[in-house]
Design a protein around this motif. Structure first.
Motif, PDB file in Angstrom:
ATOM      1  N   ILE A  20      -3.845  48.490  19.778  1.00 11.84           N
ATOM      2  CA  ILE A  20      -2.974  47.433  19.223  1.00 11.84           C
ATOM      3  C   ILE A  20      -1.518  47.743  19.562  1.00 11.84           C
ATOM      4  CG2 ILE A  20      -2.165  46.336  17.075  1.00 11.84           C
ATOM      5  CD1 ILE A  20      -4.859  47.256  15.810  1.00 11.84           C
TER       6      ILE A  20
ATOM      7  N   ARG B 249      -0.733  50.404   8.261  1.00 10.55           N
ATOM      8  CA  ARG B 249      -2.059  49.797   8.027  1.00 10.55           C
ATOM      9  C   ARG B 249      -1.961  48.620   7.068  1.00 10.55           C
ATOM     10  NH1 ARG B 249      -5.013  55.486   6.896  1.00 10.55           N
ATOM     11  NH2 ARG B 249      -2.929  55.891   6.088  1.00 10.55           N
TER      12      ARG B 249
ATOM     13  N   GLU C 110      -3.433  57.277  12.385  1.00 13.60           N
ATOM     14  CA  GLU C 110      -2.713  58.096  13.379  1.00 13.60           C
ATOM     15  C   GLU C 110      -1.296  57.586  13.618  1.00 13.60           C
ATOM     16  OE1 GLU C 110      -3.592  60.990  14.762  1.00 13.60           O
ATOM     17  OE2 GLU C 110      -5.238  60.839  13.344  1.00 13.60           O
ATOM     18  N   CYS C 111      -1.145  56.276  13.663  1.00 16.78           N
ATOM     19  CA  CYS C 111       0.174  55.685  13.924  1.00 16.78           C
ATOM     20  C   CYS C 111       1.166  56.036  12.821  1.00 16.78           C
ATOM     21  CB  CYS C 111       0.051  54.169  14.046  1.00 16.78           C
ATOM     22  SG  CYS C 111      -0.787  53.427  12.629  1.00 16.78           S
TER      23      CYS C 111
ATOM     24  N   CYS D  59      -1.857  53.336  19.756  1.00 17.35           N
ATOM     25  CA  CYS D  59      -2.824  53.016  18.698  1.00 17.35           C
ATOM     26  C   CYS D  59      -4.218  53.369  19.204  1.00 17.35           C
ATOM     27  CB  CYS D  59      -2.722  51.526  18.389  1.00 17.35           C
ATOM     28  SG  CYS D  59      -4.176  50.848  17.583  1.00 17.35           S
ATOM     29  N   THR D  60      -5.033  53.893  18.327  1.00  7.91           N
ATOM     30  CA  THR D  60      -6.392  54.322  18.681  1.00  7.91           C
ATOM     31  C   THR D  60      -7.209  53.204  19.341  1.00  7.91           C
ATOM     32  OG1 THR D  60      -6.248  55.707  16.727  1.00  7.91           O
ATOM     33  CG2 THR D  60      -8.439  55.480  17.697  1.00  7.91           C
ATOM     34  N   VAL D  61      -6.998  51.961  18.892  1.00  6.27           N
ATOM     35  CA  VAL D  61      -7.779  50.863  19.473  1.00  6.27           C
ATOM     36  C   VAL D  61      -6.924  49.952  20.373  1.00  6.27           C
ATOM     37  CG1 VAL D  61      -9.457  50.855  17.577  1.00  6.27           C
ATOM     38  CG2 VAL D  61      -7.461  49.368  17.442  1.00  6.27           C
TER      39      VAL D  61
ATOM     40  N   LEU E 141      -0.241  45.724   8.774  1.00  4.70           N
ATOM     41  CA  LEU E 141      -1.092  45.028   9.752  1.00  4.70           C
ATOM     42  C   LEU E 141      -2.105  44.113   9.050  1.00  4.70           C
ATOM     43  CD1 LEU E 141      -1.766  47.733  12.509  1.00  4.70           C
ATOM     44  CD2 LEU E 141      -0.407  45.652  12.728  1.00  4.70           C
TER      45      LEU E 141
ATOM     46  N   CYS F 230      -7.509  46.765  13.536  1.00  3.15           N
ATOM     47  CA  CYS F 230      -7.138  48.109  13.053  1.00  3.15           C
ATOM     48  C   CYS F 230      -8.313  48.730  12.287  1.00  3.15           C
ATOM     49  CB  CYS F 230      -5.914  47.993  12.143  1.00  3.15           C
ATOM     50  SG  CYS F 230      -5.511  49.514  11.288  1.00  3.15           S
ATOM     51  N   ILE F 231      -8.642  49.980  12.651  1.00  2.00           N
ATOM     52  CA  ILE F 231      -9.767  50.659  11.976  1.00  2.00           C
ATOM     53  C   ILE F 231      -9.270  51.592  10.863  1.00  2.00           C
ATOM     54  CG2 ILE F 231     -11.362  50.525  13.949  1.00  2.00           C
ATOM     55  CD1 ILE F 231     -10.505  53.477  14.595  1.00  2.00           C
ATOM     56  N   GLY F 232      -7.966  51.573  10.644  1.00  2.00           N
ATOM     57  CA  GLY F 232      -7.409  52.340   9.527  1.00  2.00           C
ATOM     58  C   GLY F 232      -7.393  53.843   9.718  1.00  2.00           C
ATOM     59  N   CYS F 233      -7.346  54.322  10.964  1.00  2.00           N
ATOM     60  CA  CYS F 233      -7.385  55.775  11.195  1.00  2.00           C
ATOM     61  C   CYS F 233      -6.115  56.480  10.720  1.00  2.00           C
ATOM     62  CB  CYS F 233      -7.630  56.068  12.676  1.00  2.00           C
ATOM     63  SG  CYS F 233      -6.219  55.616  13.727  1.00  2.00           S
TER      64      CYS F 233
ATOM     65  N   ILE G 120       1.496  47.664  18.120  1.00  2.00           N
ATOM     66  CA  ILE G 120       1.886  47.548  16.708  1.00  2.00           C
ATOM     67  C   ILE G 120       3.213  46.791  16.525  1.00  2.00           C
ATOM     68  CG2 ILE G 120       2.492  48.898  14.638  1.00  2.00           C
ATOM     69  CD1 ILE G 120       0.402  51.006  15.716  1.00  2.00           C
TER      70      ILE G 120
HETATM   71  S1  SF4 Z   1      -4.300  52.898  11.798  1.00  2.00           S
HETATM   72 FE1  SF4 Z   1      -2.770  52.690  13.384  1.00  2.00          FE
HETATM   73  S2  SF4 Z   1      -3.540  53.863  15.144  1.00  2.00           S
HETATM   74 FE2  SF4 Z   1      -5.242  53.537  13.746  1.00  2.00          FE
HETATM   75  S3  SF4 Z   1      -6.240  51.682  14.481  1.00  2.00           S
HETATM   76 FE3  SF4 Z   1      -4.814  51.045  12.900  1.00  2.00          FE
HETATM   77  S4  SF4 Z   1      -2.968  50.565  13.996  1.00  2.00           S
HETATM   78 FE4  SF4 Z   1      -4.201  51.732  15.411  1.00  2.00          FE
END
Ligand code: SF4
Ligand code: SF4
Length: 337
Positions: free
Chosen positions: A273, A325, A313-314, A269-271, A328, A308-311, A275
């Motif tokens: 987490i 997203r 990627e996961c 995860c970008t930050v 979460l 979660c920043i909502g990117c 998951i």
């Molecule tokens: S969208 Fe996925 S990868 Fe991005 S911050 Fe949220 S949990 Fe992490």
């Protein structure tokens, strides 16, 4: 009760046996009543873990005077020699026995594989304990299909049991588990009720029994009523009808859209987490009646769903196309962070 031989171990186990996670929400007296019921219905395989807080201790006390009637399995998250050596001794003490039938490397992921099986690793301590008669058989448990595959391919001669999720929604291990059975490695289904998400327990257990991938299932049980319900299901492990197979397909379609298999492919995860652990904790909170335990474990995690920043990627990496997203957000709402 129907019994099966557990791979090459020679252990004859009830096909529906006992998973010890829910004992944590119980107390010592209730655990005695649960073990009484297990004895009554012939559910002779008891699985617990070093990580299930008081589960080993309560079960050990409840088994006093009747240990020989049961096959005891436990497991440890230790990955190095010293840690595993200590854990085996603690388990023996907690379970009040001088041998454990099956000792498992708990939830082994690919990242820990070399450490656990390499020189100075946890496997060495288990092999030593086996040679000394402290444990009788060595097993592994996993959530990652890649880890399971690798262990069966490379460690097939050294491990005697594998435990992996298997249920109506989670059949991703089907081919690998059948391969394990063909090699004489016993297969044990964890989460046969999909973590409490399946309403029809009888159908769930019949589905597993009919699969040909699994030797025994260990639904978690924390009360006499749960033991009775599963014992009654064990008496009716008949093949599934066409209609029931369609029902399973519908359940898989509906539940599968929001069901995390803990495979770990969404990482990193970008930050930061974790998951699948976030989803696991909310499931414990909602389905297992382990609210305090789940809240404590959740608050101890380094990163929480709310970060979660909502990117997205996961989600690109999740093979089950889960709306991570959105899921979460739900977890963060439940835990408040
Ligand atoms: S969208 Fe996925 S990868 Fe991005 S911050 Fe949220 S949990 Fe992490
Ligand atoms: S969110 Fe998807 S990729 Fe991540 S562990 Fe769960 S099922 Fe696997």
């Amino acid at each position: 009760m129907k019994y099966k031989e557990l791979g090459k171990t020679g252990l004859k186990c009830a096909v529906i046996s006992f998973g010890g996670i829910p004992i944590q929400r119980s107390d010592a007296a209730n655990t005695v009543a649960v073990v009484d019921a297990l004895e009554k219905y012939g559910m002779n395989y008891i699985d617990t873990a070093r990580g299930y807080t008081v589960s080993e201790e309560y079960l050990g006390a409840a088994l006093e005077g009747r240990r020989e009637k049961f096959i005891l399995a436990t497991k440890s998250m230790s990955r190095d020699y010293e840690g595993m050596k200590k854990d085996v001794e603690i388990s023996l003490k907690n379970l009040r026995t001088d041998y454990i039938d099956v000792y498992q490397l708990h939830n082994l992921a690919l990242k820990d594989y070399d450490k656990a099986f390499g020189p100075g690793g946890a496997y060495e301590a288990l092999a030593e304990a086996k040679a000394a008669g402290r444990i009788r058989h060595i097993g592994v448990t996993a959530h990652s299909l890649d880890a399971l595959k690798k262990m069966i391919e490379e460690q097939g001669e050294r491990i005697e049991t594998v435990m992996f999720p298997y249920n109506i929604v989670e059949t991703q291990g089907d081919a690998v588990l059948k391969e394990a059975r063909a090699r004489g490695i016993a297969t044990i289904a964890m989460k046969p009720m999909a973590g409490g998400n399946l309403d029809d327990g009888k159908l769930a257990l019949r589905f597993i029994e009919a699969s040909g991938a699994i030797d025994i299932s260990i639904p978690g049980m924390g009360s006499v009523e749960e033991v009775e319900r599963n014992a009654s299901a064990a008496e009716e492990l008949t093949p599934l009808t066409e209609e029931e197979l369609k029902t399973c397909e519908t359940i898989r379609r509906e539940l599968g859209n929001h069901f995390c298999r803990r495979c770990g492919y969404c990482a990193p995860c970008t930050v930061g987490i974790d998951i699948p652990s976030n989803f696991l904790m909310v499931n414990y909170l909602r389905k297992y009646d382990l609210a305090d335990w789940a809240r404590a474990r959740y608050s101890g995690m380094a990163h929480h769903a709310g970060e979660c920043i909502g990117c997205g990627e996961c989600e690109k990496r999740c093979p089950y196309e889960l709306p991570i997203r959105e899921m979460l957000k739900d977890v963060a709402g439940e835990f408040g962070v």
